[in-house]
Design a protein around this motif. Structure first.
Motif, PDB file in Angstrom:
ATOM      1  N   TYR A  26      12.713  12.449 -11.638  1.00  0.00           N
ATOM      2  CA  TYR A  26      14.064  11.893 -11.729  1.00  0.00           C
ATOM      3  C   TYR A  26      15.093  13.022 -11.589  1.00  0.00           C
ATOM      4  O   TYR A  26      16.060  12.906 -10.824  1.00  0.00           O
ATOM      5  N   ARG A 128      19.521   4.617 -19.368  1.00  0.00           N
ATOM      6  CA  ARG A 128      18.258   4.113 -18.823  1.00  0.00           C
ATOM      7  C   ARG A 128      17.149   4.567 -19.762  1.00  0.00           C
ATOM      8  O   ARG A 128      17.100   5.733 -20.166  1.00  0.00           O
ATOM      9  N   MET A 130      13.121   4.965 -19.857  1.00  0.00           N
ATOM     10  CA  MET A 130      11.901   4.977 -19.054  1.00  0.00           C
ATOM     11  C   MET A 130      10.750   5.201 -20.024  1.00  0.00           C
ATOM     12  O   MET A 130      10.626   6.278 -20.607  1.00  0.00           O
ATOM     13  N   THR A 137       2.932  -4.512 -19.773  1.00  0.00           N
ATOM     14  CA  THR A 137       4.330  -4.760 -20.134  1.00  0.00           C
ATOM     15  C   THR A 137       4.495  -6.122 -20.809  1.00  0.00           C
ATOM     16  O   THR A 137       5.208  -6.244 -21.804  1.00  0.00           O
ATOM     17  N   LYS A 166      19.533  -0.073 -19.291  1.00  0.00           N
ATOM     18  CA  LYS A 166      18.458  -0.681 -18.512  1.00  0.00           C
ATOM     19  C   LYS A 166      17.131  -0.031 -18.895  1.00  0.00           C
ATOM     20  O   LYS A 166      17.091   1.133 -19.286  1.00  0.00           O
ATOM     21  N   THR A 168      13.006   0.648 -17.809  1.00  0.00           N
ATOM     22  CA  THR A 168      11.936   0.671 -16.816  1.00  0.00           C
ATOM     23  C   THR A 168      10.626   0.934 -17.544  1.00  0.00           C
ATOM     24  O   THR A 168      10.499   1.923 -18.261  1.00  0.00           O
ATOM     25  N   TYR A 169       9.678   0.023 -17.361  1.00  0.00           N
ATOM     26  CA  TYR A 169       8.371   0.133 -18.006  1.00  0.00           C
ATOM     27  C   TYR A 169       7.338   0.663 -17.011  1.00  0.00           C
ATOM     28  O   TYR A 169       7.240   0.177 -15.884  1.00  0.00           O
ATOM     29  N   PHE A 170       6.594   1.665 -17.441  1.00  0.00           N
ATOM     30  CA  PHE A 170       5.460   2.168 -16.674  1.00  0.00           C
ATOM     31  C   PHE A 170       4.221   1.874 -17.520  1.00  0.00           C
ATOM     32  O   PHE A 170       3.924   2.602 -18.470  1.00  0.00           O
ATOM     33  N   GLU A 187       8.980   5.546  -7.967  1.00  0.00           N
ATOM     34  CA  GLU A 187       9.999   4.702  -8.608  1.00  0.00           C
ATOM     35  C   GLU A 187      10.986   5.557  -9.395  1.00  0.00           C
ATOM     36  O   GLU A 187      12.195   5.333  -9.361  1.00  0.00           O
ATOM     37  N   SER A 188      10.471   6.558 -10.101  1.00  0.00           N
ATOM     38  CA  SER A 188      11.326   7.475 -10.851  1.00  0.00           C
ATOM     39  C   SER A 188      12.223   8.270  -9.905  1.00  0.00           C
ATOM     40  O   SER A 188      13.411   8.482 -10.179  1.00  0.00           O
ATOM     41  N   LEU A 191      15.067   6.037  -8.764  1.00  0.00           N
ATOM     42  CA  LEU A 191      16.096   5.890  -9.805  1.00  0.00           C
ATOM     43  C   LEU A 191      16.952   7.160  -9.878  1.00  0.00           C
ATOM     44  O   LEU A 191      18.178   7.072 -10.022  1.00  0.00           O
TER      45      LEU A 191
END
Length: 196
Positions: A26, A128, A130, A137, A166, A168-170, A187-188, A191
């Motif tokens: 990120y 955010r 993460m 999830t 917001k 974000t689930y990993f 995905e990171s 973002l």
């Protein structure tokens, strides 16, 4: 160049963790996109983990340089990014300790004499979360009811005025193959590139 100021908070005590890889990806992509990015790795900070006297004004607990630095970086940031693992449906002790010591009255909020609600001193910022976990999830959300996320999102950030948060689930990290883990890294990176 983007004017948005981003602060990444890595809440995993292991500097070689998968969370560290997500946070680093990120950071790199946000920086490459022109954002003003700062990176706090909590395992590198030196501070007393205990809020020894609570909010007792008659006894002063010293604010170490790393706590003052943390407050300064939060104050100047527009967007906070928390990266940490789900441990026992919550967060690692290092992150909870940092929150206890940093999000203090007079900095993050202040009590009001005629209202049970605090004055929220961190309004206008976004965040955010993460979070990594071994559970699916859906299980964390529907059976556990996301206690760690709610603690941070509502109990801390919302209480201090940061209401646009917001998540974000990993998930199922322990069971994922390298290809899927790399997808999470992508995905990171996405973002970060958006500063989201």
């Amino acid at each position: 160049m983007q004017n948005k100021k981003i602060l990444i908070i890595l809440g995993h005590p292991n500097p070689n963790s998968y969370c560290a890889k997500l946070a680093d990806s990120y950071f790199r992509f946000a920086k490459n996109s022109g954002f003003d990015v700062q990176f706090l790795k909590l395992n590198e900070l030196k501070f007393d983990y205990n809020l020894n006297f609570g909010y007792d004004k008659t006894i002063k607990q010293e604010l170490e340089p790393d706590i003052l630095l943390s407050q300064s970086l939060i104050q100047s940031a527009d967007h906070l990014v928390f990266v940490y693992p789900n441990w026992w449906s919550s967060m690692p002790a290092i992150l909870k300790a940092w929150i206890d010591r940093v999000f203090l009255p007079g900095f993050a909020f202040s009590y009001q004499k005629r209202s049970p609600l605090p004055k929220r001193l961190l309004k206008g910022k976004t965040a955010r979360i993460m979070i990594t976990m071994d559970a699916p999830t859906w299980y964390y959300k529907w059976f556990n009811r996301s206690p760690g996320v709610q603690l941070l999102k509502q109990g801390t950030l919302g209480f201090c005025g940061i209401t646009k948060v917001k998540v974000t689930y990993f998930d199922q990290i322990r069971f994922r193959n390298l290809s899927k883990l790399n997808q999470f890294i992508l995905e990171s990176e996405k973002l970060g590139a958006m500063g989201a």
